[in-house]
Design an enzyme around this catalytic site. Structure first.
Site, short mmCIF file in Angstrom:
data_model
loop_
_atom_site.label_atom_id
_atom_site.label_comp_id
_atom_site.label_asym_id
_atom_site.label_seq_id
_atom_site.Cartn_x
_atom_site.Cartn_y
_atom_site.Cartn_z
CD GLU A 1 -1.71 -7.11 -3.62
OE1 GLU A 1 -2.59 -7.71 -2.97
OE2 GLU A 1 -0.49 -7.40 -3.53
CB SER B 1 11.77 -12.25 -8.62
OG SER B 1 11.77 -11.17 -9.53
CE LYS C 1 4.65 -10.73 -6.68
NZ LYS C 1 4.82 -9.82 -5.52
#
Lengths: 256, 394
Positions: free
Chosen positions: B107, B374, B85
């Site tokens: 969000e 990830s 992210k």
């Protein structure tokens, strides 16, 4: 000339919104007729949606209530059928685009045309995406109502040139809901729009008191009220007709 | 393809109030992404702050155990804040700062995107507010506190299903009221144009690095790249620079939840239908009249009823394939990688690990699989214990 123009022939227009199926399908029919009787010039019928992104809490909750007992798009069409057997008042749908897309644009607008829906307002279908429905709506005599926001600025001309029915002028930034004060410089926005179109201009978002309606109707051709009406329905449930009539007539009076 | 479209998918289905801001964002993005100073600044942050390039790790024990293709892990879990992210967030928050904004909102589902945004906001001295579904604030309570430590305000979203989709709704509702000073730092390759493009571009660093690392280590590209898909940002980043390499299979793993024959999944490509929601035309889990369906996944980060539009396009064009992976398979893979390699993966990433475990044994020993790992799984330890019936508070 679309039937929507009739809404602006009786002085300044008062436009009321409610969510279909809140509290029940039958009550929605009754409340639409009550609002007309009290002086509403045009009624926006909200098709309930699971994720009404442009709505504040009051209308979000109405969507939840309507969906709790599974109000479907077909139920909403039945509401229109029942209302149309009693009145010619201009009716428009307020709907997010997904329920319309899912129903099928051809089928949806054909039904709108048959049942006498005069227009559609879709808060998630800006000018750039209007092509999704423009031709099909026109073919079925349904006006696609354009929205202009305080942030629209140089987009005003492009949007207004393409608009039909009336123009929905969004009074404020943010989502729907009652506001104690409208801070936007509406006068200059409305002037900018009038420079490029002769269509009627109705202002919505945040308006709830007769004083606000009076102030805004000095500048605009119509006043749109949603959350305040939905709030009355929330509070009175299945016995809201009298309270709605009283509110609508006070607002219509304030407009003129 | 036309602007902001991926085949028929994508577009800008959003309130008129936001349109000028989206156009401005696109213009500013196009300017800065070609500006040497901005790119230099971002690359410095990615290197010195986030810890890039991320390692391409050969998982030898796992490879031997499965007895087929060689397995490499692209270690996005080693980035600062513990997931991919941060790649996107550093880009978007730096862009917001250059655009003169003073506040960012985001969000978050699992909390990783919220933590990353709060981190970048702290670093770049921006006000930050994060929207998180009430259900997720409970599943990921630790991440809520992390965000608060970083100076962000966390809003617990109580509308709708109280998960990621509702957090997105409320983030848009906030943004529409404060477009003048706020940028919405969206966390995945979703939403109205230009977001899917911007997020993909900032995440494409994953495949840009991996491509070079494979050529250096193996002298060839992998046969398959596997990544989990919620909105689809780590997958898009892992796929992007391999799209033109026809021999590299691209495989996205969706949340199969309790099974795709039950309503308890979040597999938008496998079980969804085309629709228009959250600003984009794409694939969505929805009910009979186009109502967005409640979805389920053991992973808060994949618990989303839609998918980014470029994935829908890659699926339709046949360039990528998408497979469902169940909660049970993902939890088993979570445990497997922990024991086998000493790496606790995010439960999201464990979906990709699970699928690699299925196909690796059937592949040649000369073949290579890249799993995009990830994120790290520390955040998931409590909920996996719960899933396995272990009470940590006893």
């Amino acid at each position: 000339m679309s039937k929507i123009s009739n809404a602006f022939k009786n002085g300044k227009a008062f436009i009321g919104f409610l969510t279909a199926g809140d509290p029940t399908v039958e009550k929605t029919v009754e409340y639409i007729l009550a609002m007309e009787e009290a002086g509403c010039d045009l009624i926006e019928i909200g098709i309930p949606f699971s994720d009404p992104m442009a709505e504040g809490v009051v209308i979000q909750d109405a969507n939840v209530r309507a969906l709790k007992h599974n109000t479907t798009t077909d139920d909403v069409f039945e509401i229109v059928r029942a209302v149309r057997s009693k009145t010619d008042i201009p009716l428009v749908f307020l709907t997010y685009i997904n329920p319309v897309f899912f129903y099928g644009y051809e089928e949806f607008f054909k039904k709108c045309g048959e049942l006498g829906i005069d227009g559609i307002i879709s808060p998630d279908l800006p000018y750039e995406e209007k092509g999704e429905i423009a031709d099909i709506a026109r073919k079925n005599d349904v006006d696609v109502i354009s929205l202009i926001a305080p942030t629209s600025k140089e987009r005003i001309q492009m949007i207004a040139n393409d608009a039909t029915g009336f123009i929905y002028v969004v009074s404020s930034l943010g989502v729907t809901g009652m506001r104690s004060e409208i801070k936007t410089d509406l006068k200059s926005i409305l002037e900018d729009i009038r420079d490029v179109t002769d269509l009627p201009l109705a202002v919505g978002f945040g308006i709830n008191t007769p004083e606000q309606a009076k102030d805004i109707s000095r500048l605009a051709d119509g006043v749109i009220v949603g959350s305040a009406i939905v709030k009355i329905i929330e509070e009175h449930g299945e016995d809201a007709a009298d309270a709605l009539k009283e509110y609508v007539s006070s607002m219509k009076e304030a407009c003129n | 393809m036309s602007r902001g479209r991926y085949g028929e998918y994508g577009g800008q289905y959003i309130s008129e109030t936001l349109m000028n801001e989206l156009l401005y964002l696109e213009e500013q993005y196009n300017h800065y992404i070609n500006d040497d100073e901005f790119v230099g600044e971002l690359n410095t942050l990615l290197r010195e702050y986030a810890g890039r390039p991320s390692l391409l790790y050969y998982a030898e024990r796992m490879t031997e155990d499965l007895g087929g293709a060689k397995i490499y892990l692209k270690r996005e879990d080693l980035n600062h804040t513990g997931a991919h992210k941060i790649n996107n967030v550093l880009g978007q928050v730096l862009l917001a700062k250059k655009m003169g904004k003073t506040r960012v909102i985001a969000e978050t589902g699992a909390g990783q995107h919220g933590v990353a945004t709060a981190t970048a906001a702290a670093l770049l001295d921006m006000e930050c507010e994060v929207f998180m579904g009430e259900v997720d604030t409970k599943r990921q309570a630790l991440n809520v506190y992390r965000m608060e430590l970083l100076g962000a305000k966390v809003h617990s979203v109580k509308s709708g299903t109280k998960t990621l989709k509702d957090a997105v709704n409320d983030a848009f509702r906030d943004w529409i009221a404060r477009v003048h000073d706020t940028n919405y730092v969206i966390g995945s390759t979703m939403g109205p144009h230009p977001f899917p493009m911007i997020v993909r571009d900032f995440q494409a660093v994953i495949s840009a690095e991996a491509r070079e690392q494979f050529l250096e280590k193996e002298g060839k590209l992998p046969n398959a790249v596997i990544a989990c898909v919620g909105g689809g940002s780590n997958a898009m980043g892992a796929f992007y620079n391999f799209i033109d390499d026809d021999d590299v299979k691209l495989i996205g793993c969706e949340a199969g939840g309790k099974g795709i024959d039950t309503p308890y999944n979040a597999a938008a490509l496998t079980k969804g239908k085309i629709g228009i929601f959250h600003g984009m035309k794409s694939m969505f889990n929805q009910g009979d009249y186009g109502q967005i369906a409640p979805v389920h996944s053991v992973s808060a980060g994949l618990d989303y009823p839609g998918v980014g539009p470029e994935h829908a396009y890659l699926r339709d064009s046949g360039r990528a394939e998408y497979v469902p992976v169940t909660d049970e398979e993902a939890v088993s893979a979570f445990e497997y990688l922990s024991r086998m390699e000493g790496i606790i993966p995010a439960i999201e990433s464990a979906h990709a690990v699970a699928y690699a475990m299925k196909i690796a044994p059937k592949m040649d020993k000369d073949d290579i699989i890249m799993i995009c790992l990830s994120g790290r799984g520390d955040k998931d330890v409590r909920s996996i214990a719960e899933y396995r019936g272990v009470d940590l508070d006893e």
